[in-house]
Design a protein around this motif. Structure first.
Motif, PDB file in Angstrom:
ATOM      1  N   ALA A 188      41.457  54.767  50.530  1.00  0.00           N
ATOM      2  CA  ALA A 188      42.846  54.638  50.087  1.00  0.00           C
ATOM      3  C   ALA A 188      43.732  54.121  51.215  1.00  0.00           C
ATOM      4  O   ALA A 188      44.568  53.228  51.015  1.00  0.00           O
ATOM      5  N   ALA A 189      43.545  54.674  52.420  1.00  0.00           N
ATOM      6  CA  ALA A 189      44.352  54.217  53.556  1.00  0.00           C
ATOM      7  C   ALA A 189      44.070  52.756  53.873  1.00  0.00           C
ATOM      8  O   ALA A 189      44.990  51.967  54.155  1.00  0.00           O
ATOM      9  N   HIS A 190      42.780  52.408  53.796  1.00  0.00           N
ATOM     10  CA  HIS A 190      42.402  51.023  54.106  1.00  0.00           C
ATOM     11  C   HIS A 190      42.951  50.066  53.063  1.00  0.00           C
ATOM     12  O   HIS A 190      43.461  48.982  53.396  1.00  0.00           O
ATOM     13  N   GLN A 191      42.859  50.458  51.783  1.00  0.00           N
ATOM     14  CA  GLN A 191      43.288  49.560  50.719  1.00  0.00           C
ATOM     15  C   GLN A 191      44.796  49.450  50.614  1.00  0.00           C
ATOM     16  O   GLN A 191      45.318  48.394  50.228  1.00  0.00           O
ATOM     17  N   LEU A 192      45.497  50.513  50.937  1.00  0.00           N
ATOM     18  CA  LEU A 192      46.952  50.499  50.799  1.00  0.00           C
ATOM     19  C   LEU A 192      47.657  49.944  52.024  1.00  0.00           C
ATOM     20  O   LEU A 192      48.776  49.429  51.916  1.00  0.00           O
ATOM     21  N   ARG A 193      47.036  50.060  53.171  1.00  0.00           N
ATOM     22  CA  ARG A 193      47.702  49.625  54.395  1.00  0.00           C
ATOM     23  C   ARG A 193      47.987  48.122  54.375  1.00  0.00           C
ATOM     24  O   ARG A 193      49.103  47.672  54.678  1.00  0.00           O
ATOM     25  N   THR A 194      46.984  47.322  54.016  1.00  0.00           N
ATOM     26  CA  THR A 194      47.140  45.863  54.051  1.00  0.00           C
ATOM     27  C   THR A 194      48.171  45.359  53.041  1.00  0.00           C
ATOM     28  O   THR A 194      49.083  44.603  53.417  1.00  0.00           O
ATOM     29  N   LEU A 200      60.927  36.091  46.006  1.00  0.00           N
ATOM     30  CA  LEU A 200      60.878  37.270  45.133  1.00  0.00           C
ATOM     31  C   LEU A 200      59.615  37.262  44.269  1.00  0.00           C
ATOM     32  O   LEU A 200      59.042  38.321  43.987  1.00  0.00           O
ATOM     33  N   GLU A 201      59.162  36.061  43.840  1.00  0.00           N
ATOM     34  CA  GLU A 201      57.934  35.962  43.062  1.00  0.00           C
ATOM     35  C   GLU A 201      56.736  36.429  43.862  1.00  0.00           C
ATOM     36  O   GLU A 201      55.836  37.101  43.345  1.00  0.00           O
ATOM     37  N   ASN A 202      56.709  36.093  45.147  1.00  0.00           N
ATOM     38  CA  ASN A 202      55.623  36.560  46.015  1.00  0.00           C
ATOM     39  C   ASN A 202      55.633  38.078  46.134  1.00  0.00           C
ATOM     40  O   ASN A 202      54.575  38.720  46.185  1.00  0.00           O
ATOM     41  N   ILE A 203      56.842  38.629  46.198  1.00  0.00           N
ATOM     42  CA  ILE A 203      56.931  40.103  46.272  1.00  0.00           C
ATOM     43  C   ILE A 203      56.397  40.732  44.989  1.00  0.00           C
ATOM     44  O   ILE A 203      55.668  41.734  45.016  1.00  0.00           O
ATOM     45  N   VAL A 204      56.743  40.143  43.839  1.00  0.00           N
ATOM     46  CA  VAL A 204      56.252  40.661  42.558  1.00  0.00           C
ATOM     47  C   VAL A 204      54.735  40.588  42.491  1.00  0.00           C
ATOM     48  O   VAL A 204      54.066  41.529  42.060  1.00  0.00           O
ATOM     49  N   LYS A 205      54.168  39.447  42.919  1.00  0.00           N
ATOM     50  CA  LYS A 205      52.712  39.309  42.915  1.00  0.00           C
ATOM     51  C   LYS A 205      52.053  40.331  43.821  1.00  0.00           C
ATOM     52  O   LYS A 205      51.019  40.916  43.478  1.00  0.00           O
ATOM     53  N   GLN A 206      52.677  40.558  44.978  1.00  0.00           N
ATOM     54  CA  GLN A 206      52.104  41.539  45.893  1.00  0.00           C
ATOM     55  C   GLN A 206      52.197  42.952  45.317  1.00  0.00           C
ATOM     56  O   GLN A 206      51.298  43.776  45.495  1.00  0.00           O
ATOM     57  N   ASP A 247      52.079  43.590  42.101  1.00  0.00           N
ATOM     58  CA  ASP A 247      51.014  43.650  41.094  1.00  0.00           C
ATOM     59  C   ASP A 247      49.659  43.926  41.742  1.00  0.00           C
ATOM     60  O   ASP A 247      48.850  44.723  41.236  1.00  0.00           O
ATOM     61  N   ALA A 248      49.412  43.226  42.872  1.00  0.00           N
ATOM     62  CA  ALA A 248      48.140  43.457  43.575  1.00  0.00           C
ATOM     63  C   ALA A 248      48.050  44.891  44.071  1.00  0.00           C
ATOM     64  O   ALA A 248      46.985  45.528  44.002  1.00  0.00           O
ATOM     65  N   LEU A 249      49.160  45.412  44.582  1.00  0.00           N
ATOM     66  CA  LEU A 249      49.176  46.800  45.051  1.00  0.00           C
ATOM     67  C   LEU A 249      48.959  47.769  43.891  1.00  0.00           C
ATOM     68  O   LEU A 249      48.243  48.760  44.023  1.00  0.00           O
ATOM     69  N   SER A 250      49.565  47.464  42.743  1.00  0.00           N
ATOM     70  CA  SER A 250      49.383  48.312  41.569  1.00  0.00           C
ATOM     71  C   SER A 250      47.924  48.318  41.130  1.00  0.00           C
ATOM     72  O   SER A 250      47.367  49.368  40.782  1.00  0.00           O
ATOM     73  N   GLN A 251      47.284  47.133  41.147  1.00  0.00           N
ATOM     74  CA  GLN A 251      45.874  47.062  40.791  1.00  0.00           C
ATOM     75  C   GLN A 251      45.013  47.859  41.759  1.00  0.00           C
ATOM     76  O   GLN A 251      44.049  48.531  41.357  1.00  0.00           O
ATOM     77  N   THR A 252      45.359  47.787  43.040  1.00  0.00           N
ATOM     78  CA  THR A 252      44.597  48.539  44.039  1.00  0.00           C
ATOM     79  C   THR A 252      44.732  50.037  43.816  1.00  0.00           C
ATOM     80  O   THR A 252      43.742  50.788  43.886  1.00  0.00           O
ATOM     81  N   VAL A 253      45.949  50.504  43.561  1.00  0.00           N
ATOM     82  CA  VAL A 253      46.172  51.933  43.306  1.00  0.00           C
ATOM     83  C   VAL A 253      45.408  52.372  42.056  1.00  0.00           C
ATOM     84  O   VAL A 253      44.780  53.437  42.027  1.00  0.00           O
ATOM     85  N   THR A 254      45.460  51.529  41.007  1.00  0.00           N
ATOM     86  CA  THR A 254      44.725  51.863  39.775  1.00  0.00           C
ATOM     87  C   THR A 254      43.230  51.956  40.043  1.00  0.00           C
ATOM     88  O   THR A 254      42.549  52.866  39.555  1.00  0.00           O
ATOM     89  N   LEU A 255      42.714  50.997  40.826  1.00  0.00           N
ATOM     90  CA  LEU A 255      41.289  51.014  41.154  1.00  0.00           C
ATOM     91  C   LEU A 255      40.916  52.273  41.934  1.00  0.00           C
ATOM     92  O   LEU A 255      39.897  52.914  41.670  1.00  0.00           O
ATOM     93  N   LEU A 256      41.758  52.656  42.885  1.00  0.00           N
ATOM     94  CA  LEU A 256      41.462  53.858  43.682  1.00  0.00           C
ATOM     95  C   LEU A 256      41.518  55.112  42.824  1.00  0.00           C
ATOM     96  O   LEU A 256      40.691  56.017  42.969  1.00  0.00           O
ATOM     97  N   ALA A 260      41.441  37.252  45.585  1.00  0.00           N
ATOM     98  CA  ALA A 260      41.955  38.624  45.648  1.00  0.00           C
ATOM     99  C   ALA A 260      40.873  39.617  45.245  1.00  0.00           C
ATOM    100  O   ALA A 260      40.093  39.379  44.320  1.00  0.00           O
ATOM    101  N   GLY A 261      40.824  40.720  45.957  1.00  0.00           N
ATOM    102  CA  GLY A 261      39.839  41.760  45.667  1.00  0.00           C
ATOM    103  C   GLY A 261      39.960  42.887  46.668  1.00  0.00           C
ATOM    104  O   GLY A 261      40.643  42.763  47.688  1.00  0.00           O
ATOM    105  N   SER A 262      39.290  44.006  46.365  1.00  0.00           N
ATOM    106  CA  SER A 262      39.366  45.183  47.236  1.00  0.00           C
ATOM    107  C   SER A 262      38.075  45.451  47.976  1.00  0.00           C
ATOM    108  O   SER A 262      38.073  46.124  49.002  1.00  0.00           O
ATOM    109  N   GLY A 263      36.946  45.004  47.445  1.00  0.00           N
ATOM    110  CA  GLY A 263      35.677  45.257  48.101  1.00  0.00           C
ATOM    111  C   GLY A 263      35.074  46.607  47.780  1.00  0.00           C
ATOM    112  O   GLY A 263      34.074  47.004  48.396  1.00  0.00           O
ATOM    113  N   VAL A 264      35.642  47.343  46.822  1.00  0.00           N
ATOM    114  CA  VAL A 264      35.091  48.663  46.460  1.00  0.00           C
ATOM    115  C   VAL A 264      34.631  48.712  45.006  1.00  0.00           C
ATOM    116  O   VAL A 264      33.982  49.664  44.595  1.00  0.00           O
ATOM    117  N   GLY A 265      34.970  47.705  44.204  1.00  0.00           N
ATOM    118  CA  GLY A 265      34.612  47.729  42.790  1.00  0.00           C
ATOM    119  C   GLY A 265      33.121  47.741  42.557  1.00  0.00           C
ATOM    120  O   GLY A 265      32.594  48.563  41.794  1.00  0.00           O
TER     121      GLY A 265
END
Length: 490
Positions: A264-270, A300-306, A308-317, A444-449
């Protein structure tokens, strides 16, 4: 973790109540021993009572027999009539039982009553000439032990059958029987008390290995989950092994928790760092004069995409945590394999279409029964499908389709997730299931799936392989053992 346990006075009120209600193993052990000894002692006393009665009868019957024989020797025929001269020695023999009274009667077939107590009862049993027989009967308000004999007398002129009945009260017999029984009961009770005391002492020695295990656990420092290494009897060996296995599972759970925390720390930090950088960049652009609205929109679009990526990471964790918990706490149950597969395909279909990939399910089966966890298998399929869609939609002109195929074989069901993307090189196929390993960092990916996929496959006793799709692409192939109707795996 474990610390030195305080005495029971320092326990909480709830623990004291639980301790009071808890059954005592030692008490049950002693109670069972007391019941067994009581039953044995009761049977022994009953046998002793019967034996003492028989022994008393045997002793006094000898005196009664001797007196009866002396009387029998003095029976004769005089002038064609039966006559008897009662010898004083016969009563002297019976006089050894000073408190008992003696009764007798002599009678013949021809003459009838000859001498003695005329109202004395007649023996009811079948007679055997010249054989002494015994029986008990109440007479004159007392229980009397009788001995009787019939004798056939003959002379040149006549013949007659004489019956002699001799009785003695049972006072001396009962006194002798009581004395024997009392002494024997005293011995039995003494032995029973000694046995109970030995059981009480033995219960302490028997339960001592349990206290040794308790002390070994209490003396440990916090976090020490190493196996118990103490000598125990065979009866407690399995308990020690069970405790060691439990501590090994607990150690595994703690390690998994630590790994999950690190993940979680590794995936959320980046992504958080990236999100902060994007936000700072957007702030600087807004504060800078002359920044176009398009540039602001893009920031702002880049922030939204990031986000979304963070949300996907949290969901995956979170899914990884739920799956890890279910694999440890839920038993595998008979399920229809097609249900989680269809649910995964429905969940990923819209996402695949947004990325220009058509997701299809190729399955001619109506049911596929296996032992498994439906939620875990659904997460496994979602990761495989999402991974196939992601790598199909990037840099491949013709990679517009992902096929999920389910087929039945004799002993297993085969699930295949087929994509037509760039494929995976052979040197990387063995590493894709490693945690945090990513073959391409431009996607894009997390490496834990896929690591979670491997855990789920192993937990189900299934087999997973990575094959090449022709003419290009990758096929993830998973084989699940069939589960028959009678409850056995095929």
């Amino acid at each position: 973790m474990w610390q030195k346990s305080p005495d029971h006075h320092s326990l909480s009120e709830e623990e004291n109540r639980a301790l009071k209600k808890a059954p005592s193993l030692r008490f049950r052990f002693i109670l069972a021993g007391v019941l067994v000894i009581g039953i044995i002692a009761g049977l022994a006393i009953n046998l002793i009572f019967d034996y003492s009665q028989k022994l008393a009868d045997l002793s006094y019957d000898r005196l009664l027999r001797s007196a009866l024989l002396q009387m029998d020797e003095n029976v004769s025929l005089i002038r064609n009539e039966a006559s008897i001269d009662i010898p004083w020695s016969a009563f002297a023999t019976l006089a050894q039982a000073q408190e008992d009274r003696v009764f007798y009667k002599v009678e013949s077939v021809k003459q009838g009553f000859i001498t003695g107590y005329q109202d004395l009862g007649t023996p009811t049993g079948p007679s055997v000439l010249d054989e002494i027989q015994f029986y008990d009967q109440e007479y004159s308000g007392e229980m009397v032990r009788f001995a009787w004999i019939e004798r056939y007398l003959t002379d040149p002129e006549t013949a007659d059958t004489v019956r002699i009945v001799l009785g003695q009260t049972r006072l001396s017999r009962e006194e002798m029987s009581t004395a024997i029984t009392q002494r024997a009961v005293e011995v039995v009770v003494f032995i029973a008390l000694v046995a109970i005391a030995l059981i009480a002492i033995g219960s302490h020695l028997v339960l001592r290995p349990l206290h040794r295990i308790e002390w070994a656990l209490e003396e440990r420092v916090m976090g020490d989950l190493t196996p118990l290494d103490i000598n125990t009897p065979k009866e407690t060996h399995h308990l020690k092994v069970a405790i060691n296995h439990f501590m090994a599972r607990l150690q595994t759970n703690l390690e998994q928790l630590e790994n999950y925390t690190a993940d979680a720390a590794h995936q959320l930090r980046t992504p958080l760092a990236s999100l902060r950088a994007l936000a700072e960049n957007a702030r600087d652009n807004i504060s800078t004069a002359g920044t176009s609205p398009h540039a602001q929109y893009q920031a702002l679009e880049n922030i939204v995409k990031q986000c979304d990526a963070l949300s996907q990471t949290v969901t995956l964790l979170l899914n990884q945590a739920v799956v890890s918990h279910r694999l440890q706490t839920h038993r595998l149950e008979p399920i229809n394999l097609l249900e989680p597969i269809r649910a995964s395909c429905r969940a990923q279909a819209v996402t695949a279409l947004h990325q220009g990939v058509q997701l299809s399910l190729d399955c001619g089966l109506t049911t596929a029964c296996i032992l498994g966890d439906g939620f875990a298998i659904q997460q496994m399929m979602q990761n495989l499908i999402e991974n196939a869609v992601r790598y199909s939609a990037v840099g491949a002109n013709n990679a517009t389709e992902v096929i999920v195929q389910v087929r039945a074989f004799e002993h297993f069901y085969r699930v295949e997730v087929i994509d037509y993307g760039g494929g995976i090189p052979d040197v990387e196929k063995e590493r894709v299931f490693e945690r945090f390993y990513r073959g391409r960092y431009d996607i894009a990916g997390s490496g834990v799936g896929l690591a979670m996929v491997k855990d789920i496959v192993d937990h189900h006793g299934a087999k997973i392989e990575i094959l090449d799709t022709h003419p290009k692409g990758t096929t993830f192939q998973v084989d699940f053992r069939k589960f028959s109707v009678d409850g056995d795996t095929v």
